[in-house]
Design an enzyme around this catalytic site. Structure first.
Site, short mmCIF file in Angstrom:
data_model
loop_
_atom_site.label_atom_id
_atom_site.label_comp_id
_atom_site.label_asym_id
_atom_site.label_seq_id
_atom_site.Cartn_x
_atom_site.Cartn_y
_atom_site.Cartn_z
N SER A 133 -0.42 3.85 -7.65
CA SER A 133 0.67 4.82 -7.49
C SER A 133 1.11 5.32 -8.85
CB SER A 133 1.86 4.18 -6.77
OG SER A 133 2.58 3.34 -7.67
N ASP A 134 1.76 6.46 -8.89
CA ASP A 134 2.45 6.86 -10.11
C ASP A 134 3.70 5.99 -10.24
OD1 ASP A 134 3.09 8.22 -12.43
OD2 ASP A 134 2.69 10.19 -11.58
N ALA A 135 4.37 6.08 -11.39
CA ALA A 135 5.49 5.18 -11.69
C ALA A 135 6.55 5.23 -10.58
CB ALA A 135 6.11 5.54 -13.03
#
Length: 750
Positions: A276-278
């Site tokens: 996932s992105d942050a």
């Protein structure tokens, strides 16, 4: 001979499959020994930022065995310390995977990605990321959150700087080149790291160019424009893919099973791990998509997220509880852990988890890396205007040169956004480069003129040392403005640098305007009014409003050129290097035209395409693929080797390119096609081939391009599938997307 090559290729393929099977078996055996808590740990990645509570939290989680990966560590001593901490506190001695934002260099900074795309040179791009990978691996980094391969058609979107622009064909070429550069022939190759293309998918189409905003795409746009670079990256062997932040057609990407499972793993055949992105998993609840953190974790895992990137409080710590409540299945959990462990096995981390700290200094200081960065900056620059042959400058005819502008002596801004392990003392500014190149016979005077205004909202990276340098002391706006005009008036010629500060573009840096920030336009007008010849350098990662600069005789787009940017710019200004870059986007006249793209569909009244706005032209300021040179070129003898092919067949297009000028220089031959009719309307032009060539004065070369199923197919909204259709096709070849040299061919039914 061909049969022997095929046999060898088959043997290599069999060996690779056997190796894959052994790695998968080893990972599965390890998973079989793990508890649910240990499995969740392998799927959790935390930022390691050396600031008080964030540092303490991460170290505490490592000691507790609840972390499988870290990001943001670039000190080899620190990676070894943290790796030792992890292995010693892991029951099964599983090492950490270290990731980092290696976007356009680690210590040696190359031009920003949009600038590298402007080189139209995939081999150059591959070499740049090869160097970045070597530096990253030397300090203990195993994985880059790059390349960013989102198509960007709205320059208000700040992250346009990280990609390759508006075109899927150019974007695909640059995506594949970067994956090859990072990873080499296989994951785990010496001095290489795992490549993580992002953001899957459609992130660049956010509403109004506003970062993080929702995205709504038709099937035709998704398949024909936004997915091809990801398909190219996967085909090149990318070991990781990062999901996007935003919702696609109403479903957040990190929880979108259709996107991650059906398309990424199904249609594109991706077999690596997805991160996932942050905070992308935790934020599924913020999206009002998931109920809470446990629901977010369960839905993200089920959708296809294998690892969660988080600042604190990862949602995936809830996976054991979700498993106990049967909200996820053991098989789905195990499959994700296997994919993460496979990456660690391929990188050789179980056998050698640590890094040679002494070697890191040698690799980071390699002068060959700086030389490559200089060449990249030279090949990325785009000459937009050169009336009267103002460029290149001749030191012999100059006694004095004025260098004007905030950005002319701004080492941090030279490097551009998305760099975190830089050394400012290694950054060659434009002023320094010009002074070194001009020599003692030319007096170089500098004036800042204006101070660019800071962002209205703080940069998300302001906490990183050196990313937000303070303004110069004792700056007097009126006096400095007047000084700049006086310096220009006293000089034989002026080099003026305009653009945006590096933190005005990138993530969380979208703008509602494309105008030059601050008083730069006012200063430019005053400098031009002195009557001295002005060379305008544009430092940018997106097109800016240059309508008022049309009276400037020479304009050179230098992007954010990196560590050796000043040396490269000086070579370009004085003719030791010749500009050969081409625009990777259509340059709008102003923000009111956005978006403007070359590959639009024909309307019911194509004759009035340039009159879509009744009050002014609708054409771009500069077309896609545009770029001048210090030489000139002619295209001739366009031929198609056969008048027709059956659908699924292949033909060859040839063209002669001749250097008609007096300097050795590069030209980029660009091939565009148009399908005249079919089950769906097709764009008036589509890039389907390009070659950058170097030609001596008077030299001619015949270039060949192949057009086959890969180039002629498209995803038809009418057929709901990929098609190659019977039709008449136009083909053009030239130096930009307005090329006039053309031919036709037919595609018949199968």
């Amino acid at each position: 001979m061909t049969r022997i090559f095929l046999m060898i290729a088959s043997l290599f393929a069999l060996a690779a499959r056997a190796d894959d099977a052994a790695i998968r078996k080893r990972a599965a055996a390890l998973v079989a020994e793990m508890t649910p808590e240990e499995k969740a740990a392998q799927l959790t990645q935390y930022f390691f930022i050396p600031i008080g509570p964030l540092k303490e939290m991460a170290e505490s989680e490592i000691r507790a065995g609840r972390v499988g990966a870290l990001l943001f560590v670039a000190d080899p001593k620190e990676t070894n310390r943290l790796q030792k901490l992890a292995v010693e506190n892991s029951r099964l001695k599983i090492p950490l995977l270290f990731g980092f934002d290696v976007i356009h260099g680690l210590r040696t900074i190359f031009p920003v990605p949009i600038g590298m795309a402007a080189s139209w040179d995939p081999a150059l791009v591959e070499k740049g990321q090869n160097i970045a990978a070597a530096e990253a691996r030397a300090v203990g980094i195993h994985w880059a959150f790059a390349p960013m391969i989102d198509i960007a058609r709205d320059p208000r979107w700040g992250r346009i700087v990280e990609g390759a622009g508006e075109d899927p064909y150019l974007g695909s070429a640059m995506a594949a080149a970067q994956v090859r550069g990072f990873q080499g022939p296989a994951i785990g190759s010496p001095d290489r790291i795992i490549s993580g293309p992002k953001h899957f998918a459609g992130y660049g189409a956010s509403l109004g160019g506003r970062d993080y905003d929702e995205v709504n795409l038709s099937d035709s746009e998704l398949w024909n424009i936004y997915l091809p670079p990801f398909a190219a990256a996967v085909k090149a062997g990318a070991g990781n893919v990062m999901s996007a932040y935003m919702g696609l057609n109403g479903v957040p990407a990190a929880g979108n099973r259709w996107l991650l499972a059906d398309i990424l793993r199904g249609a594109l055949k991706f077999n690596g791990f997805v991160v996932s992105d942050a905070n992308g998993v935790v934020n599924l609840a913020t999206h009002r998509f998931a109920r809470d953190a446990r629901d977010s974790a369960a839905r993200a895992l089920a959708a296809g997220i294998d690892m969660e990137m988080a600042f604190t409080g990862a949602a995936f710590t809830n996976l054991p509880d979700a498993l106990a409540k049967r909200e996820i299945t053991p098989a789905v959990l195990d499959a994700a852990v296997v994919r993460v462990l496979e990456a660690k096995i391929r990188m050789g981390l179980f056998e050698n988890p640590f890094v040679d700290e002494a070697r890191a200094t040698t690799v980071l200081g390699d002068p060959a890396h700086r030389e490559a960065a200089r060449v990249a900056a030279e090949r990325s620059a785009v000459l937009l205007r050169n009336e009267g042959g103002v460029l290149p400058l001749s030191p012999a005819s100059l006694k004095s040169l004025a260098v004007i502008g905030h950005l002319a002596d701004a080492p941090r801004d030279m490097l551009g956004p998305w760099v975190f392990d830089f050394r400012l003392d290694e950054a060659v500014t434009i002023l320094a480069g010009i002074r070194a190149k001009a020599g003692p016979g030319v007096r170089v005077e500098y004036a800042r003129g204006v101070l660019l205004p800071p962002r209205k909202f703080a940069s998300p990276f302001a906490m990183i040392p050196g990313n937000s340098p303070p303004p110069p002391p004792n700056f007097e706006p009126a006096a400095e403005f007047d000084k700049a005009v006086a310096v220009a008036r006293a000089a034989d010629a002026v080099v003026m640098v305009v653009g945006e500060l590096q933190d005005m573009i990138g993530e969380a840096a979208s703008r509602s305007s494309l105008e030059l920030p601050g008083r730069q336009q006012e200063l430019l007008d005053a400098v031009v009014a002195t009557g001295k010849p002005v060379v305008l350098l544009v430092m940018n990662g997106r097109p800016l409003d240059l309508r008022a600069a049309a009276k400037v005789p020479a304009i050179l787009d230098i992007w954010y050129p990196g560590t050796q940017g000043g040396a490269a710019v000086a070579n370009l200004l004085f003719g030791d290097a010749v500009p050969g870059g081409k625009l990777p986007f259509s340059w709008p006249r102003h923000v009111g035209q956005v978006p403007v793209i070359y590959s639009r569909l024909a309307s019911h009244d194509p004759a009035k395409a340039g009159e879509r706005y009744f009050n002014e032209e609708s054409t771009p300021f500069y077309p896609f693929g545009y770029g001048l040179s210090y030489s000139t070129f002619a295209f001739d003898k366009l031929t198609v080797d056969r008048p027709s092919i059956a659908a699924g067949g292949t033909l060859t297009v040839s063209v002669e390119v001749r250097n008609t000028g007096k300097r050795k220089a590069d030209e980029v031959a660009q091939l565009y096609i148009h399908q005249r009719y079919g089950s769906a309307a097709r764009p008036i032009r589509e890039l389907k081939g390009f070659q950058r060539v170097t030609l001596e004065p008077g030299e001619a070369r015949t270039l060949k391009f192949t057009l086959g199923p890969d180039e002629l197919r498209y995803w038809s909204a009418a057929k709901k599938d990929w098609v190659v259709e019977a039709s008449t096709y136009d083909v053009w070849i030239g130096g930009d997307s307005t090329a006039q040299l053309n031919a036709t061919f037919e595609v018949t039914g199968k």
